[in-house]
Scaffold this motif. Structure first.
Motif, PDB file in Angstrom:
ATOM      1  N   ASP A  47       0.820  -1.215   0.000  1.00 37.89           N
ATOM      2  CA  ASP A  47       0.000   0.000   0.000  1.00 37.89           C
ATOM      3  C   ASP A  47       0.851   1.262   0.000  1.00 37.89           C
ATOM      4  N   GLU A  48       1.985   1.221   0.689  1.00 37.53           N
ATOM      5  CA  GLU A  48       2.822   2.409   0.831  1.00 37.53           C
ATOM      6  C   GLU A  48       3.759   2.629  -0.349  1.00 37.53           C
ATOM      7  N   GLU A  49       4.225   1.532  -0.986  1.00 34.64           N
ATOM      8  CA  GLU A  49       5.305   1.660  -1.954  1.00 34.64           C
ATOM      9  C   GLU A  49       4.967   1.228  -3.378  1.00 34.64           C
ATOM     10  N   SER A  50       3.828   0.590  -3.597  1.00 32.15           N
ATOM     11  CA  SER A  50       3.418   0.163  -4.944  1.00 32.15           C
ATOM     12  C   SER A  50       4.564  -0.499  -5.715  1.00 32.15           C
ATOM     13  N   PRO A  51       5.040  -1.661  -5.269  1.00 30.64           N
ATOM     14  CA  PRO A  51       6.155  -2.313  -5.963  1.00 30.64           C
ATOM     15  C   PRO A  51       5.776  -2.744  -7.368  1.00 30.64           C
ATOM     16  N   ASP A  52       6.793  -2.907  -8.217  1.00 28.19           N
ATOM     17  CA  ASP A  52       6.561  -3.381  -9.581  1.00 28.19           C
ATOM     18  C   ASP A  52       6.440  -4.903  -9.622  1.00 28.19           C
ATOM     19  N   ILE A  53       6.999  -5.581  -8.610  1.00 28.03           N
ATOM     20  CA  ILE A  53       6.951  -7.040  -8.543  1.00 28.03           C
ATOM     21  C   ILE A  53       7.177  -7.464  -7.094  1.00 28.03           C
ATOM     22  N   ILE A  54       6.623  -8.608  -6.718  1.00 28.48           N
ATOM     23  CA  ILE A  54       6.753  -9.119  -5.349  1.00 28.48           C
ATOM     24  C   ILE A  54       7.330 -10.528  -5.388  1.00 28.48           C
ATOM     25  N   VAL A  55       8.382 -10.754  -4.601  1.00 29.05           N
ATOM     26  CA  VAL A  55       8.929 -12.096  -4.395  1.00 29.05           C
ATOM     27  C   VAL A  55       8.438 -12.520  -3.016  1.00 29.05           C
ATOM     28  N   LEU A  56       7.556 -13.518  -2.979  1.00 24.77           N
ATOM     29  CA  LEU A  56       6.758 -13.809  -1.787  1.00 24.77           C
ATOM     30  C   LEU A  56       6.938 -15.247  -1.316  1.00 24.77           C
ATOM     31  N   ASP A  57       7.392 -15.395  -0.062  1.00 29.85           N
ATOM     32  CA  ASP A  57       7.518 -16.724   0.532  1.00 29.85           C
ATOM     33  C   ASP A  57       6.131 -17.237   0.946  1.00 29.85           C
ATOM     34  N   TRP A  58       5.909 -18.534   0.753  1.00 31.29           N
ATOM     35  CA  TRP A  58       4.620 -19.136   1.108  1.00 31.29           C
ATOM     36  C   TRP A  58       4.432 -19.155   2.616  1.00 31.29           C
ATOM     37  N   MET A  59       5.436 -19.681   3.334  1.00 37.41           N
ATOM     38  CA  MET A  59       5.338 -19.891   4.782  1.00 37.41           C
ATOM     39  C   MET A  59       5.772 -18.629   5.525  1.00 37.41           C
ATOM     40  N   LEU A  60       4.793 -17.881   6.018  1.00 38.71           N
ATOM     41  CA  LEU A  60       5.067 -16.638   6.749  1.00 38.71           C
ATOM     42  C   LEU A  60       4.300 -16.632   8.064  1.00 38.71           C
ATOM     43  N   ARG A  70      -3.654 -13.957  -2.334  1.00 36.89           N
ATOM     44  CA  ARG A  70      -5.098 -13.935  -2.597  1.00 36.89           C
ATOM     45  C   ARG A  70      -5.665 -12.532  -2.420  1.00 36.89           C
ATOM     46  N   ARG A  71      -5.277 -11.854  -1.338  1.00 32.11           N
ATOM     47  CA  ARG A  71      -5.810 -10.516  -1.069  1.00 32.11           C
ATOM     48  C   ARG A  71      -5.378  -9.521  -2.148  1.00 32.11           C
ATOM     49  N   LEU A  72      -4.102  -9.590  -2.539  1.00 34.33           N
ATOM     50  CA  LEU A  72      -3.603  -8.639  -3.538  1.00 34.33           C
ATOM     51  C   LEU A  72      -4.246  -8.859  -4.898  1.00 34.33           C
ATOM     52  N   LYS A  73      -4.490 -10.113  -5.245  1.00 35.10           N
ATOM     53  CA  LYS A  73      -5.054 -10.411  -6.561  1.00 35.10           C
ATOM     54  C   LYS A  73      -6.561 -10.166  -6.640  1.00 35.10           C
ATOM     55  N   THR A  74      -7.200  -9.921  -5.499  1.00 39.21           N
ATOM     56  CA  THR A  74      -8.631  -9.611  -5.531  1.00 39.21           C
ATOM     57  C   THR A  74      -8.895  -8.111  -5.480  1.00 39.21           C
ATOM     58  N   ARG A  75      -7.833  -7.309  -5.336  1.00 37.70           N
ATOM     59  CA  ARG A  75      -7.971  -5.852  -5.309  1.00 37.70           C
ATOM     60  C   ARG A  75      -7.589  -5.265  -6.664  1.00 37.70           C
ATOM     61  N   ASN A  76      -8.438  -4.410  -7.205  1.00 38.76           N
ATOM     62  CA  ASN A  76      -8.182  -3.836  -8.530  1.00 38.76           C
ATOM     63  C   ASN A  76      -6.851  -3.094  -8.605  1.00 38.76           C
ATOM     64  N   ARG A  95       1.886 -26.521  -6.072  1.00 37.84           N
ATOM     65  CA  ARG A  95       2.187 -25.608  -7.175  1.00 37.84           C
ATOM     66  C   ARG A  95       0.891 -25.099  -7.818  1.00 37.84           C
ATOM     67  N   VAL A  96      -0.041 -26.009  -8.046  1.00 38.40           N
ATOM     68  CA  VAL A  96      -1.321 -25.641  -8.651  1.00 38.40           C
ATOM     69  C   VAL A  96      -2.080 -24.684  -7.742  1.00 38.40           C
ATOM     70  N   ARG A  97      -2.067 -24.959  -6.438  1.00 40.06           N
ATOM     71  CA  ARG A  97      -2.770 -24.081  -5.495  1.00 40.06           C
ATOM     72  C   ARG A  97      -2.182 -22.671  -5.524  1.00 40.06           C
ATOM     73  N   GLY A  98      -0.841 -22.599  -5.552  1.00 42.80           N
ATOM     74  CA  GLY A  98      -0.194 -21.289  -5.598  1.00 42.80           C
ATOM     75  C   GLY A  98      -0.567 -20.516  -6.845  1.00 42.80           C
ATOM     76  N   LEU A  99      -0.546 -21.180  -7.989  1.00 43.18           N
ATOM     77  CA  LEU A  99      -0.864 -20.511  -9.252  1.00 43.18           C
ATOM     78  C   LEU A  99      -2.343 -20.156  -9.337  1.00 43.18           C
ATOM     79  N   GLU A 100      -3.204 -21.030  -8.823  1.00 41.31           N
ATOM     80  CA  GLU A 100      -4.639 -20.752  -8.867  1.00 41.31           C
ATOM     81  C   GLU A 100      -5.019 -19.612  -7.923  1.00 41.31           C
ATOM     82  N   THR A 101      -4.221 -19.404  -6.893  1.00 42.48           N
ATOM     83  CA  THR A 101      -4.467 -18.286  -5.976  1.00 42.48           C
ATOM     84  C   THR A 101      -4.115 -16.964  -6.639  1.00 42.48           C
ATOM     85  N   GLY A 102      -3.313 -17.027  -7.704  1.00 36.55           N
ATOM     86  CA  GLY A 102      -2.983 -15.814  -8.451  1.00 36.55           C
ATOM     87  C   GLY A 102      -1.512 -15.561  -8.663  1.00 36.55           C
ATOM     88  N   ALA A 103      -0.645 -16.420  -8.082  1.00 37.99           N
ATOM     89  CA  ALA A 103       0.794 -16.231  -8.286  1.00 37.99           C
ATOM     90  C   ALA A 103       1.115 -16.322  -9.777  1.00 37.99           C
TER      91      ALA A 103
END
Length: 230
Positions: A47-60, A70-76, A95-103
């Protein structure tokens, strides 16, 4: 490379060593890097920095990477930011779950840093081609980001650095209407205070440069909204 031209990468990784290795390598490749160590911090950074790309670990901790995705991909306003998911989960179902979530990409740990850098560039080539040196074309305008040259109808154009960045932004997404605030963020960067009226001044200079050898003005003013190319 000016700070505003650097592609902005958000690294979300809770393991300090992994986070630092990723950040070091991305910065060495010319990227501007922000870091988050959990899901809640990641959402705040977006929200603060509007990155051009995100490298995101699954386990956080707190909010998982899958939930962040999921949250980021549901926001316009954030759905078009590419997300590369990192995970030790190697099963096809994960892998399928990650991609279907929007990765947009899924990388299994342990991974090759060189390959990950290539995947980051591949995603940026799709969404922000000018930042990785791609050649852009719109009608009779050609912008070569690698050589920093612009031509129209075969004639070379003289553009200042700010006008070049403005044109790059427009040519990456022809037809999109950019507000003055969005252009300030993309072209000047969030760390520099610039009055929104400065945008109008540089748009005027860009228009003059684009028409220096004739031709119609391709930059469109959208009343109450901003500017667009075409």
């Amino acid at each position: 490379m000016a700070a505003a031209e650097q592609p902005r990468v958000l690294v979300v990784e809770d393991e300090p060593a992994q986070r630092e290795v990723l950040s070091y390598n991305l910065e060495a490749e010319g990227f501007s890097v922000s870091k988050a160590e959990n899901g809640e911090e990641a959402l705040l950074c977006v929200d603060e920095e509007s990155p051009d790309i995100i490298v995101l670990d699954w386990m956080l901790p707190s909010v998982s990477g899958i939930e962040v995705c999921r949250r980021l991909k549901t926001r316009n306003e954030t759905r078009n930011i590419p997300i590369i998911m990192l995970s030790a989960r190697a099963e096809e179902v994960d892998r399928v779950r990650g991609l279907e979530t929007g990765a947009d990409d899924y990388v299994i740990k342990p991974y090759s840093v060189v390959e990950l850098m290539a995947r980051v560039r591949a995603q940026l080539r799709r969404t922000r081609p000018a930042t990785v040196g791609e050649r852009l074309e719109y009608e009779d305008i050609i912008l070569d980001a690698e050589t920093h040259k612009v031509s129209r109808g075969g004639d070379m154009l003289k553009l200042g650095p700010t006008e070049f960045r403005l044109l790059s932004t427009f040519m990456e997404k022809p037809g999109r209407v950019w507000s003055r605030e969005q252009l300030l963020d993309r072209v000047w960067g969030r760390d520099i205070y610039v009055d929104t009226r400065t945008v109008d001044v540089h748009i005027g200079r860009l228009r003059k440069a684009l028409c220096q050898h004739g031709g119609e003005d391709p930059v469109r003013t959208v009343r109450g909204a901003g500017y667009a190319l075409g």
